[in-house]
Design a protein around this motif. Structure first.
Motif, mmCIF file in Angstrom:
data_model
loop_
_atom_site.group_PDB
_atom_site.id
_atom_site.type_symbol
_atom_site.label_atom_id
_atom_site.label_comp_id
_atom_site.label_asym_id
_atom_site.label_seq_id
_atom_site.Cartn_x
_atom_site.Cartn_y
_atom_site.Cartn_z
ATOM 1 N N UNK A 1 -2.735 3.831 -15.653
ATOM 2 C CA UNK A 1 -1.468 3.140 -15.885
ATOM 3 C C UNK A 1 -1.645 2.035 -16.937
ATOM 4 N N UNK A 2 -2.801 1.359 -16.888
ATOM 5 C CA UNK A 2 -3.083 0.317 -17.884
ATOM 6 C C UNK A 2 -3.102 0.920 -19.283
ATOM 7 N N UNK A 3 -3.707 2.096 -19.406
ATOM 8 C CA UNK A 3 -3.771 2.769 -20.714
ATOM 9 C C UNK A 3 -2.370 3.180 -21.183
ATOM 10 N N UNK A 4 -1.532 3.619 -20.247
ATOM 11 C CA UNK A 4 -0.153 3.988 -20.601
ATOM 12 C C UNK A 4 0.621 2.764 -21.085
ATOM 13 N N UNK A 5 0.402 1.619 -20.421
ATOM 14 C CA UNK A 5 1.064 0.382 -20.846
ATOM 15 C C UNK A 5 0.616 -0.010 -22.248
ATOM 16 N N UNK B 1 6.721 3.640 -9.299
ATOM 17 C CA UNK B 1 6.801 2.176 -9.357
ATOM 18 C C UNK B 1 6.366 1.644 -10.712
ATOM 19 N N UNK B 2 5.344 2.258 -11.283
ATOM 20 C CA UNK B 2 4.874 1.829 -12.607
ATOM 21 C C UNK B 2 5.980 1.990 -13.639
ATOM 22 N N UNK C 1 0.809 -1.238 0.000
ATOM 23 C CA UNK C 1 0.000 0.000 0.000
ATOM 24 C C UNK C 1 0.837 1.280 0.000
ATOM 25 N N UNK C 2 2.150 1.149 0.299
ATOM 26 C CA UNK C 2 3.004 2.343 0.404
ATOM 27 C C UNK C 2 3.730 2.675 -0.896
ATOM 28 N N UNK C 3 3.414 1.957 -1.949
ATOM 29 C CA UNK C 3 4.085 2.209 -3.234
ATOM 30 C C UNK C 3 3.717 3.576 -3.791
ATOM 31 N N UNK D 1 11.730 -2.538 -16.314
ATOM 32 C CA UNK D 1 12.348 -3.836 -16.059
ATOM 33 C C UNK D 1 11.709 -4.946 -16.892
ATOM 34 N N UNK D 2 10.409 -4.863 -17.097
ATOM 35 C CA UNK D 2 9.719 -5.887 -17.884
ATOM 36 C C UNK D 2 10.167 -5.827 -19.344
#
Length: 760
Positions: free
Chosen positions: A212-216, A175-176, A168-170, A182-183
């Motif tokens: 974030x999903x849309x950015x990916x 982080x995204x 929860x502290x991310x 890295x992926x």
């Protein structure tokens, strides 16, 4: 249909999370992140068209993987660990690696994985061993997700990604960025299986990180990869949780094909469902028609969703036509489809037709579920046919379909409305014995039933039980209790209860408020009802047309027409439009007080205001003129009524027939009787008695006898005078058997007990 652009090289075939997620178009539950993301999405999508324009066949290459090389000491340790675990596969890892545990560091993990990468089971076991001792780096986690995906273990890949995002502290933004980096970095050398990005996309969507999903999605386009249609379905399903989200989903649905997304039947079903949710059923139906043109065949879910949509907007004919079309295409309606038809028929009062649909469903070999039965049971209960509801309740249990608490609540509500409170109470206890928990609606229905029977003590006992169960009484519960107290004359206690309700922050809605005013009026506490209206007005709760009409009705019944008229004036001053019911109340009041000229003035004023009276409005005036034997005035009112296009009802005919019989206009009375029967209206016993008496006085014994026999066959009870007439006639004709039969019948129906006449 897909867009004309060249599709990126990758198109994923399936996804494990979507095994049954789209078997029906059910929206996913919203999360806090969903709400924030939807606002960001609408901004992001404004730029989407520009990105489409800039997207071309030139794509970026995935970078080569170049990890930090170990020093000599690390290399030796990694080599020994790798050799040990490869050679001692049958032994537990914790035993094999015990000698190396103290020297093992997080960065050793990746170097060992490079050595054992071809043995997926060994990779997984070693990673689990390492995680128990050191938190893996993000790079190591992404490597393992790549290996799991390449090994077709998508569930594990998703878990590895999900475990990172549960913290929860991310800082989501930072982080995204790191995770995507890295992926992408580990992709080329550790698996090159595009579904790893699909898994990441799904995790982001399910976590509510829609932006974030849309950015990916956009990022993958730069690398020539396309997120699968199943994952895109998950995306639009999560967006479509409210009106704003549905607008975004429609935009996504329109624009994603431009970059190669080919929507499937499940995709269309989600959008069709969303359109139906916001009442745009016609657009949903048009989309259904477009599906086939775009290469997608509608399925049972597609049709069932639109039938449900038409059900919600009350379009029965369109619904039935859609069912026909569905069957022509060889698609078999499911219980969900039939439930839509049954629900709409029940809403429109066609409960018998709804049951016929149930029988058709069963004859087609489709097993109805508890929802279908509950819908029909609720329909019968709402229209007062509790016996049919009970019959279906028993039938569903014989079919091994267990009634749920909603089914029980529907029957309990129906029984209470029908005054069968003891039966409702018995069913309530049966429900509790079966471990089904009653809710606020169940308790409130039973409380209301007890109050209507004057059993206030029992109602309060249920109220206390409700509190013990942790349920919160609502405004309807308190209204039922105050209603019961008012019926018992406990007006002060009712007021105290209302104050308690307000202290608990519950608002008395206009329906409950009007119900309370009505109860006070029925109990003869008109002054208390007026005081309640004024008190509530001071508190900012303004009376409506029903409130005023209720009070007017009370004043009219007590023949205080001046006060009723004053209320009408107040109502008009407030800009409230009187309804037909308001005028009917006043008309009855004028007629009861023998103020017929005022009644006629009221009728004229109604017509001037453009308010069309009902037959009941005219009936009140005609009845009073008939009582005065003024059939000329009665006929003029009747002609005026017909001229205005207001058709007579059963009461109109009965009033006119009795009036004309009294005035000895038998020809007119008989004509009206035949006209009435021809229009399928039922004459009352009193109008038939009047006709028989009139025929007898005119010595038309045949017509009188014919009508008398018809009355008897239809269960209408003649009065004593009529029985005396026919007993005398038959006695004079020597028909002793028939005379005695009539005498016995007269004693049974007119003298023994106080049996009410049917349709009097």
């Amino acid at each position: 249909m897909c867009g004309s652009r060249k599709k990126p090289s990758f198109y994923v075939q399936g996804s494990c999370v979507c095994e049954d997620g789209f078997s029906k178009p059910v929206l996913m539950g919203p999360s806090n992140r969903d709400e924030k993301a939807c606002h960001l999405l609408s901004t992001t999508l404004r730029c989407f068209s520009e990105k489409i324009c800039s997207f071309d066949s030139t794509t970026r290459n995935f970078p080569n993987y170049s990890p930090r090389k170990p020093i000599l000491q690390d290399s030796e340790l990694v080599h020994r660990i790798s050799i040990a675990i490869k050679q001692r596969l049958s032994e537990p890892l914790r035993r094999v690696l015990k000698p190396y545990e103290s020297k093992f560091r997080a960065d050793h993990l990746i170097w060992v994985l490079m050595s054992i990468r071809n043995d997926y089971r060994l990779v997984l076991n070693f990673f689990e061993w390492a995680c128990l001792r050191r938190d893996p780096s993000l790079e190591a986690r992404c490597i393992l997700a790549q290996i799991a995906t390449a090994s077709k273990h998508l569930k594990m890949a998703r878990k590895l990604i999900q475990d990172f995002w549960v913290n929860p502290n991310l800082d989501v933004g930072v982080s995204f960025g790191h995770f995507v980096e890295q992926l992408i970095y580990t992709y080329k050398d550790w698996g090159s299986e595009p579904r790893v990005f699909d898994s990441f996309f799904q995790v982001l969507v399910e976590a509510g990180m829609l932006n974030e999903a849309k950015k990916l999605f956009d990022k993958m386009l730069n690398y020539g990869l396309l997120i699968s249609v199943e994952s895109c379905n998950l995306f639009i399903s999560h967006i479509s949780k409210d009106l704003d989200g549905i607008k975004v989903a429609l935009k996504v649905f329109s624009e994603f094909p431009e970059v190669g997304v080919c929507w499937n039947t499940a995709s269309y079903n989600i959008i069709i469902y969303s359109l139906c949710q916001i009442g745009r059923v016609v657009e949903a139906h048009q989309l259904l028609l477009q599906m086939e043109l775009r290469g997608c065949m509608p399925d049972v879910v597609s049709y069932s969703t639109i039938t449900s949509g038409y059900c919600q907007v009350g379009e029965l004919q369109k619904l039935l036509k859609l069912i026909e079309e569905m069957q022509v295409k060889g698609l078999k309606p499911n219980p969900f489809t039939y439930n839509g038809i049954i629900l709409l028929l029940c809403k429109t009062g066609k409960v018998a037709e709804a049951e016929r649909v149930l029988r058709e469903l069963i004859s087609e070999g489709i097993a109805p579920d508890s929802v279908v039965y509950t819908t029909l049971i609720d329909g019968f209960c709402k229209f007062g046919n509790v016996s049919s509801a009970y019959r279906l309740f028993d039938e569903m249990q014989k079919r091994k379909i267990s009634p749920d608490f909603i089914t029980y609540t529907a029957v309990i509500c129906g029984l209470c409305r029908s005054g069968k409170v003891m039966e409702a109470d018995k069913l309530f206890h049966d429900m509790v014995c079966k471990q089904l928990e009653p809710d606020e609606v169940t308790y409130t229905a039973l409380i209301d039933g007890y109050c209507k029977e004057g059993k206030v003590k029992g109602a309060f006992s249920l109220h206390n039980k409700m509190l013990e169960m942790g349920l919160t009484p609502n405004a309807v519960t308190y209204t039922a209790l105050t209603d019961g107290l008012c019926k018992c004359g406990e007006v002060d206690t009712a007021n105290e209860l209302l104050h308690e309700m307000c202290r608990k922050g519950l608002e008395l809605d206009i329906y409950s408020y009007n119900s309370l005013v009505n109860d006070l009026c029925k109990a003869g506490n008109i002054d208390q009802a007026v005081k309640l209206m004024k008190d509530k007005e001071v508190a900012g709760f303004h009376p409506d047309a029903i409130t005023y009409t209720t009070l007017m009705d009370a004043y009219c019944k007590s023949r205080e027409m001046d006060k009723a008229h004053e209320l009408l004036r107040q109502m008009l001053d407030r800009g409230l439009q009187p309804t037909v019911v308001t005028f009917n109340v006043l008309m009855k009041g004028f007629c009861m007080s023998r103020m017929l000229q005022d009644g006629e003035k009221l009728l004229k004023w109604m017509l001037e205001k453009g308010i069309m009276p009902k037959a009941s409005t005219y009936n009140s005036l005609m009845k009073q003129y008939c009582i005065r034997n003024n059939m000329h005035a009665t006929t003029e009112i009747y002609k005026g009524m017909c001229a205005k296009g207001v058709g007579p009802d059963a009461n109109t005919y009965n009033i006119l027939i009795k009036g004309h019989c009294k005035a000895r206009n038998m020809k007119e009375a008989w004509f009206l009787h035949k006209d009435m029967v021809g229009k399928a209206f039922s004459p009352t016993a009193s109008s038939c008695n009047a006709l028989i008496k009139g025929f007898y006085k005119r010595k038309k014994f045949s017509e009188a006898n014919q009508l008398f026999e018809k009355m008897r066959s239809e269960g209408l009870v003649a009065n004593r005078e009529i029985y005396n007439i026919f007993a005398d006639i038959n006695y004079d004709e020597g028909k002793m058997e028939l005379t005695l039969e009539l005498c016995d019948e007269a004693i049974e129906k007119c003298l023994v007990g106080d049996i009410p006449n049917k349709n009097t």
